[in-house]
Scaffold this motif. Structure first.
Motif, PDB file in Angstrom:
ATOM      1  N   GLU A  27      15.109  -0.976  -9.392  1.00 50.59           N
ATOM      2  CA  GLU A  27      16.383  -1.553  -8.981  1.00 50.59           C
ATOM      3  C   GLU A  27      16.283  -3.072  -8.850  1.00 50.59           C
ATOM      4  O   GLU A  27      17.229  -3.799  -9.171  1.00 50.59           O
ATOM      5  N   LEU A  28      15.124  -3.547  -8.378  1.00 45.07           N
ATOM      6  CA  LEU A  28      14.924  -4.992  -8.301  1.00 45.07           C
ATOM      7  C   LEU A  28      14.995  -5.623  -9.689  1.00 45.07           C
ATOM      8  O   LEU A  28      15.618  -6.676  -9.884  1.00 45.07           O
ATOM      9  N   VAL A  29      14.361  -4.968 -10.666  1.00 48.74           N
ATOM     10  CA  VAL A  29      14.385  -5.473 -12.039  1.00 48.74           C
ATOM     11  C   VAL A  29      15.815  -5.502 -12.564  1.00 48.74           C
ATOM     12  O   VAL A  29      16.250  -6.481 -13.192  1.00 48.74           O
ATOM     13  N   LYS A  30      16.575  -4.433 -12.294  1.00 48.81           N
ATOM     14  CA  LYS A  30      17.974  -4.379 -12.756  1.00 48.81           C
ATOM     15  C   LYS A  30      18.797  -5.524 -12.172  1.00 48.81           C
ATOM     16  O   LYS A  30      19.691  -6.065 -12.820  1.00 48.81           O
ATOM     17  N   ARG A  31      18.488  -5.889 -10.926  1.00 47.45           N
ATOM     18  CA  ARG A  31      19.234  -6.959 -10.259  1.00 47.45           C
ATOM     19  C   ARG A  31      18.745  -8.352 -10.650  1.00 47.45           C
ATOM     20  O   ARG A  31      19.274  -9.361 -10.203  1.00 47.45           O
ATOM     21  N   LYS A  43      19.535  -0.438   1.797  1.00 39.36           N
ATOM     22  CA  LYS A  43      20.789   0.242   1.461  1.00 39.36           C
ATOM     23  C   LYS A  43      21.610  -0.598   0.497  1.00 39.36           C
ATOM     24  O   LYS A  43      22.256  -0.066  -0.422  1.00 39.36           O
ATOM     25  N   GLU A  44      21.578  -1.920   0.672  1.00 42.75           N
ATOM     26  CA  GLU A  44      22.291  -2.812  -0.251  1.00 42.75           C
ATOM     27  C   GLU A  44      21.712  -2.703  -1.653  1.00 42.75           C
ATOM     28  O   GLU A  44      22.457  -2.730  -2.648  1.00 42.75           O
ATOM     29  N   LEU A  45      20.399  -2.576  -1.762  1.00 49.24           N
ATOM     30  CA  LEU A  45      19.743  -2.490  -3.063  1.00 49.24           C
ATOM     31  C   LEU A  45      19.991  -1.148  -3.744  1.00 49.24           C
ATOM     32  O   LEU A  45      20.303  -1.092  -4.937  1.00 49.24           O
ATOM     33  N   LEU A  46      19.851  -0.051  -2.982  1.00 53.79           N
ATOM     34  CA  LEU A  46      19.880   1.291  -3.573  1.00 53.79           C
ATOM     35  C   LEU A  46      21.226   1.990  -3.456  1.00 53.79           C
ATOM     36  O   LEU A  46      21.465   2.997  -4.122  1.00 53.79           O
ATOM     37  N   GLY A  47      22.086   1.500  -2.580  1.00 55.53           N
ATOM     38  CA  GLY A  47      23.374   2.151  -2.383  1.00 55.53           C
ATOM     39  C   GLY A  47      23.357   3.176  -1.264  1.00 55.53           C
ATOM     40  O   GLY A  47      24.377   3.486  -0.662  1.00 55.53           O
ATOM     41  N   SER A  48      22.176   3.729  -0.978  1.00 58.21           N
ATOM     42  CA  SER A  48      21.988   4.678   0.122  1.00 58.21           C
ATOM     43  C   SER A  48      20.508   4.669   0.484  1.00 58.21           C
ATOM     44  O   SER A  48      19.679   4.137  -0.261  1.00 58.21           O
ATOM     45  N   LEU A  49      20.176   5.257   1.619  1.00 55.76           N
ATOM     46  CA  LEU A  49      18.786   5.279   2.060  1.00 55.76           C
ATOM     47  C   LEU A  49      18.133   6.596   1.672  1.00 55.76           C
ATOM     48  O   LEU A  49      18.553   7.663   2.141  1.00 55.76           O
ATOM     49  N   PRO A  50      17.117   6.565   0.802  1.00 60.74           N
ATOM     50  CA  PRO A  50      16.414   7.803   0.440  1.00 60.74           C
ATOM     51  C   PRO A  50      15.736   8.409   1.672  1.00 60.74           C
ATOM     52  O   PRO A  50      15.388   7.695   2.622  1.00 60.74           O
ATOM     53  N   SER A  51      15.542   9.700   1.640  1.00 56.32           N
ATOM     54  CA  SER A  51      14.832  10.364   2.729  1.00 56.32           C
ATOM     55  C   SER A  51      13.726  11.230   2.169  1.00 56.32           C
ATOM     56  O   SER A  51      13.749  11.624   0.991  1.00 56.32           O
ATOM     57  N   GLY A  74       0.785  -1.229   0.000  1.00 53.89           N
ATOM     58  CA  GLY A  74       0.000   0.000   0.000  1.00 53.89           C
ATOM     59  C   GLY A  74       0.812   1.271   0.000  1.00 53.89           C
ATOM     60  O   GLY A  74       0.257   2.354  -0.234  1.00 53.89           O
ATOM     61  N   ALA A  75       2.131   1.208   0.246  1.00 51.34           N
ATOM     62  CA  ALA A  75       2.971   2.408   0.233  1.00 51.34           C
ATOM     63  C   ALA A  75       2.944   3.017  -1.175  1.00 51.34           C
ATOM     64  O   ALA A  75       2.791   2.313  -2.170  1.00 51.34           O
ATOM     65  N   TYR A  76       3.118   4.330  -1.248  1.00 51.34           N
ATOM     66  CA  TYR A  76       2.975   5.006  -2.542  1.00 51.34           C
ATOM     67  C   TYR A  76       4.032   6.094  -2.689  1.00 51.34           C
ATOM     68  O   TYR A  76       4.336   6.808  -1.736  1.00 51.34           O
ATOM     69  N   GLY A  77       4.581   6.214  -3.892  1.00 47.48           N
ATOM     70  CA  GLY A  77       5.504   7.301  -4.171  1.00 47.48           C
ATOM     71  C   GLY A  77       6.583   6.906  -5.163  1.00 47.48           C
ATOM     72  O   GLY A  77       6.739   5.734  -5.537  1.00 47.48           O
ATOM     73  N   ASP A  78       7.349   7.915  -5.589  1.00 45.41           N
ATOM     74  CA  ASP A  78       8.434   7.661  -6.537  1.00 45.41           C
ATOM     75  C   ASP A  78       9.484   6.730  -5.941  1.00 45.41           C
ATOM     76  O   ASP A  78      10.164   6.003  -6.679  1.00 45.41           O
ATOM     77  N   HIS A  79       9.630   6.770  -4.611  1.00 39.87           N
ATOM     78  CA  HIS A  79      10.624   5.903  -3.976  1.00 39.87           C
ATOM     79  C   HIS A  79      10.261   4.426  -4.133  1.00 39.87           C
ATOM     80  O   HIS A  79      11.142   3.564  -4.188  1.00 39.87           O
ATOM     81  N   VAL A  80       8.947   4.135  -4.228  1.00 40.54           N
ATOM     82  CA  VAL A  80       8.508   2.753  -4.458  1.00 40.54           C
ATOM     83  C   VAL A  80       8.885   2.325  -5.878  1.00 40.54           C
ATOM     84  O   VAL A  80       9.375   1.212  -6.098  1.00 40.54           O
ATOM     85  N   THR A  81       8.649   3.215  -6.832  1.00 39.81           N
ATOM     86  CA  THR A  81       9.034   2.924  -8.214  1.00 39.81           C
ATOM     87  C   THR A  81      10.535   2.662  -8.317  1.00 39.81           C
ATOM     88  O   THR A  81      10.980   1.746  -9.018  1.00 39.81           O
ATOM     89  N   ARG A  82      11.318   3.456  -7.592  1.00 39.67           N
ATOM     90  CA  ARG A  82      12.770   3.289  -7.637  1.00 39.67           C
ATOM     91  C   ARG A  82      13.192   1.913  -7.125  1.00 39.67           C
ATOM     92  O   ARG A  82      14.046   1.252  -7.726  1.00 39.67           O
ATOM     93  N   VAL A  83      12.562   1.473  -6.037  1.00 41.00           N
ATOM     94  CA  VAL A  83      12.866   0.141  -5.514  1.00 41.00           C
ATOM     95  C   VAL A  83      12.566  -0.921  -6.564  1.00 41.00           C
ATOM     96  O   VAL A  83      13.367  -1.826  -6.824  1.00 41.00           O
TER      97      VAL A  83
END
Length: 351
Positions: free
Chosen positions: A208-212, A258-266, A196-205
């Motif tokens: 990155e999952l697809v890339k991996r 952090k392992e997935l994205l390299g840093s933690l978005p805020s 249910g979470a929503y936002g651009d940060h969800v899209t980014r996750v």
């Protein structure tokens, strides 16, 4: 469509009710009415559609938007009177019926996304009412051309929606492969992750999952709404890191994120609203950055249709027409809809 994301009145910017409609128990609902907009094609999507409908219905003396929900061609679902208030969509059926407008008109083709969203809304209405609601077009309750020949044929055919599958109950858990999918959220650096979470940060996750190589559960691409597909993909990523048990349930923790994205978005703090620069900055012959700022905000709010080359910095008749449409859509501005922004127009536009 795997879940219903209803855009609330507060989100699309509804005005307070002009005399709140009566509350109606869902147990009284027995019908589901589909409507369209009228004789002309509707080319817009987004919040502007709801504000235009609201202005029209207030002009007719109604309390506000008369439909319970509206669906645009992009498949967005907007709250009008919602589940619990009496509609104003079909005489003699406003208590027994839930009224939903698909925002098209004339002989316009409804999009697959709009039909899937409307069907998902129907399934949710049946679930909430505790019964199968009768599928009807507006003309089944009142002599009218609505919902037009194409939508009415769709209703009479049983409201098919391609490979649509009814949405799971958000309050339960969805079995998948013999295991339950985790459905809770966590907050990391002010941002929510999980079902249910929503936002651009969800899209980014998701990207990155697809890339991996962890995107096999997606059927239509990642984000911005966190679904079971995100959870299942993230769970596979966690397991690849050696996590087990609760630590590999598909909901991010700080270490794995952090392992997935390299840093933690805020969470990004919203920019302050620009102060009104003065009436003398707008009108024929004016050219400055304030005109550009005005035009860009009009576009964001859905009132940029008269621009042909983008807004500002030189004032044009397109600016005047767009401002006037914005003023006419807001009752507190409509009495002086001259197309020139004053302090109140500016305040409401940037609210």
């Amino acid at each position: 469509m795997t879940a219903i994301d209803i855009i609330s009145r507060a989100t699309w910017g509804a005005k307070p009710w002009d005399g709140k409609p009566a509350s109606i128990a869902l147990s009284q609902r027995r019908e589901f009415f589909v409507h369209y907009d009228g004789g002309h094609h509707v080319t817009r999507t987004g919040y502007a559609i709801m504000r235009a409908i609201e202005a029209q219905h207030l002009g007719q003396g109604w309390s506000g938007v008369g439909y319970n929900f509206v669906v645009d061609q992009a498949g967005n679902v907007y709250e009008g009177r919602g589940w619990g208030l009496q509609g104003a969509h079909c005489p003699d059926h406003n208590i027994s019926g839930i009224g939903v407008q698909i925002a098209i008109g004339g002989d316009q083709e409804p999009s697959a996304a709009a039909l899937a969203a409307c069907r998902a809304l129907y399934e949710e209405a049946c679930r909430r009412a505790g019964r199968t609601l009768a599928k009807k077009g507006h003309k089944d309750g009142f002599a009218t051309a609505c919902p037009g020949t194409k939508l009415y044929a769709w209703v009479k055919a049983g409201m098919p929606a391609g490979d649509y599958k009814p949405a799971p109950d958000p309050g339960g858990s969805l079995p998948s492969g013999g295991a339950d999918v985790a459905r809770y959220k966590v907050t990391i650096n002010g941002l929510e992750y999980g079902y249910g979470a929503y936002g651009d940060h969800v899209t980014r996750v998701g990207r990155e999952l697809v890339k991996r190589g962890f995107g096999r559960h997606y059927t239509s691409g990642p984000g911005p709404r966190w679904t079971d597909a995100d959870t299942l993909n993230y769970q596979e990523f966690q397991k690849s890191l050696g996590y087990t048990g609760k630590a590999a349930d598909g909901i991010p923790g700080e270490a794995s994120l952090k392992e997935l994205l390299g840093s933690l978005p805020s969470k990004v703090t919203a920019k302050p609203k620009p102060p009104f620069p003065g009436r003398d900055k707008f009108g024929p012959g004016k050219s400055n950055g304030h005109v550009t700022t005005l035009g860009q905000q009009l576009v964001r709010k859905g009132y940029g249709k008269h621009y042909t080359q983008g807004p500002g910095p030189r004032w044009s008749d397109s600016d005047r027409k767009n401002v006037r449409e914005f003023q006419l859509a807001h009752r507190e501005l409509a009495g002086d809809a001259d197309g020139l922004p004053g302090p109140l127009t500016w305040k409401i536009l940037f609210s």
